[in-house]
Design an enzyme around this catalytic site. Structure first.
Site, PDB file in Angstrom:
ATOM      1  N   HIS A  17      -0.904  61.241 -58.822  1.00 13.39           N
ATOM      2  CA  HIS A  17      -1.590  60.149 -58.114  1.00 13.39           C
ATOM      3  C   HIS A  17      -1.282  58.806 -58.786  1.00 13.39           C
ATOM      4  O   HIS A  17      -1.045  57.807 -58.108  1.00 13.39           O
ATOM      5  CB  HIS A  17      -3.111  60.351 -58.149  1.00 13.39           C
ATOM      6  CG  HIS A  17      -3.615  61.535 -57.390  1.00 13.39           C
ATOM      7  ND1 HIS A  17      -4.426  62.486 -57.941  1.00 13.39           N
ATOM      8  CD2 HIS A  17      -3.437  61.922 -56.094  1.00 13.39           C
ATOM      9  CE1 HIS A  17      -4.739  63.402 -57.036  1.00 13.39           C
ATOM     10  NE2 HIS A  17      -4.140  63.089 -55.914  1.00 13.39           N
ATOM     11  N   LYS A  41     -15.182  69.564 -49.423  1.00 15.37           N
ATOM     12  CA  LYS A  41     -14.836  69.949 -50.791  1.00 15.37           C
ATOM     13  C   LYS A  41     -16.057  69.858 -51.685  1.00 15.37           C
ATOM     14  O   LYS A  41     -16.932  69.006 -51.477  1.00 15.37           O
ATOM     15  CB  LYS A  41     -13.737  69.019 -51.338  1.00 15.37           C
ATOM     16  CG  LYS A  41     -12.377  69.211 -50.659  1.00 15.37           C
ATOM     17  CD  LYS A  41     -11.287  68.399 -51.330  1.00 15.37           C
ATOM     18  CE  LYS A  41      -9.910  68.728 -50.754  1.00 15.37           C
ATOM     19  NZ  LYS A  41      -8.826  67.941 -51.372  1.00 15.37           N
ATOM     20  N   ARG A  92       4.376  65.453 -51.483  1.00 21.31           N
ATOM     21  CA  ARG A  92       4.885  66.252 -52.603  1.00 21.31           C
ATOM     22  C   ARG A  92       5.978  67.212 -52.183  1.00 21.31           C
ATOM     23  O   ARG A  92       6.909  67.469 -52.903  1.00 21.31           O
ATOM     24  CB  ARG A  92       3.749  67.053 -53.247  1.00 21.31           C
ATOM     25  CG  ARG A  92       2.767  66.214 -54.014  1.00 21.31           C
ATOM     26  CD  ARG A  92       1.518  66.990 -54.320  1.00 21.31           C
ATOM     27  NE  ARG A  92       0.862  67.402 -53.092  1.00 21.31           N
ATOM     28  CZ  ARG A  92      -0.157  68.229 -53.013  1.00 21.31           C
ATOM     29  NH1 ARG A  92      -0.629  68.775 -54.099  1.00 21.31           N
ATOM     30  NH2 ARG A  92      -0.707  68.528 -51.858  1.00 21.31           N
ATOM     31  N   SER A 131      -4.930  68.628 -57.813  1.00 21.51           N
ATOM     32  CA  SER A 131      -6.150  68.542 -58.621  1.00 21.51           C
ATOM     33  C   SER A 131      -6.749  69.931 -58.841  1.00 21.51           C
ATOM     34  O   SER A 131      -7.196  70.261 -59.941  1.00 21.51           O
ATOM     35  CB  SER A 131      -7.168  67.629 -57.945  1.00 21.51           C
ATOM     36  OG  SER A 131      -6.619  66.345 -57.778  1.00 21.51           O
TER      37      SER A 131
END
Ligand code: COA
Length: 162
Positions: A17, A41, A92, A131
């Site tokens: 990030h 989440k 990514r 993460s």
């Protein structure tokens, strides 16, 4: 004066990030890192902790055109209210593309005219991390050295091991 938003959960912010933040801050006059409170989440860190973590790192790096905020609800509402010119996302791998194109095309219907989604390719050094993966590795006693800012890594360890 071009303003951009880089948004995500940042639970926690990784060096992947941070790479995007540094690069986007050179492309726009002003960059806001928008920490989203995602009801889907269950975060390890509170909204306030995530904002503070990112502010600390941005301050240490002297990224003077970067500020940090948090929001919840529809991304487009926040973007339109803030008058952003662009929303930055990192890609990514090809697996990110499917999700991101769907979101970008939906957002194109919702954003004010002229607001663009802008994609930066994640540095190959960080293209494999997320993460969740960092949290899992640290929770099981593995090393995430070099993948997360040192101060944030300490906070993850504190959550799991102290
Ligand atoms: N380096 C490392 N990891 C990266 C990364 C990078 N450059 N880019 C993304 N990731 C990882 C994150 O760590 C995260 O990992 P995790 O799932 O293990 O937590 C994962 O990729 C997803 O990233 P993130 O960008 O934080 O996604 P998100 O799904 O939480 O949030 C939003 C994406 C905020 C854009 C989206 O949820 C949203 O818009 N929500 C608001 C509601 C809304 O408007 N919905 C309609 C959208 S059309």
């Amino acid at each position: 004066m071009k303003r951009a938003l880089y948004t995500g959960s940042f639970d926690p912010m990784t060096n992947g990030h941070l790479d995007i933040i540094k690069r986007a801050s050179r492309m726009f006059d002003e960059l806001v890192v928008g920490v989203i409170v995602n009801p889907n989440k269950s975060p390890l860190f509170t909204r306030e902790e995530r904002v503070r973590q990112i502010e600390d790192i941005v301050g240490e790096l002297g990224l003077s055109n970067v500020t940090v905020d948090s929001f919840q609800g529809l991304l487009a509402d926040y973007v339109n209210a803030g008058g952003f010119d662009a929303v930055v996302r990192g890609l990514r791998a090809t697996s990110d593309f499917e999700y991101e194109i769907q979101m970008a095309q939906m957002n194109a219907c919702l954003f004010n005219p002229g607001t663009e989604s802008v994609f930066l390719m994640t540095s190959p050094r960080y293209s494999f991390i997320s993460s969740s993966m960092i949290k899992e590795v640290v929770s099981l006693g593995g090393s995430a050295d070099g993948l997360v800012p040192v101060s944030i890594l300490e906070e993850i360890k504190n959550k799991f091991h102290r």
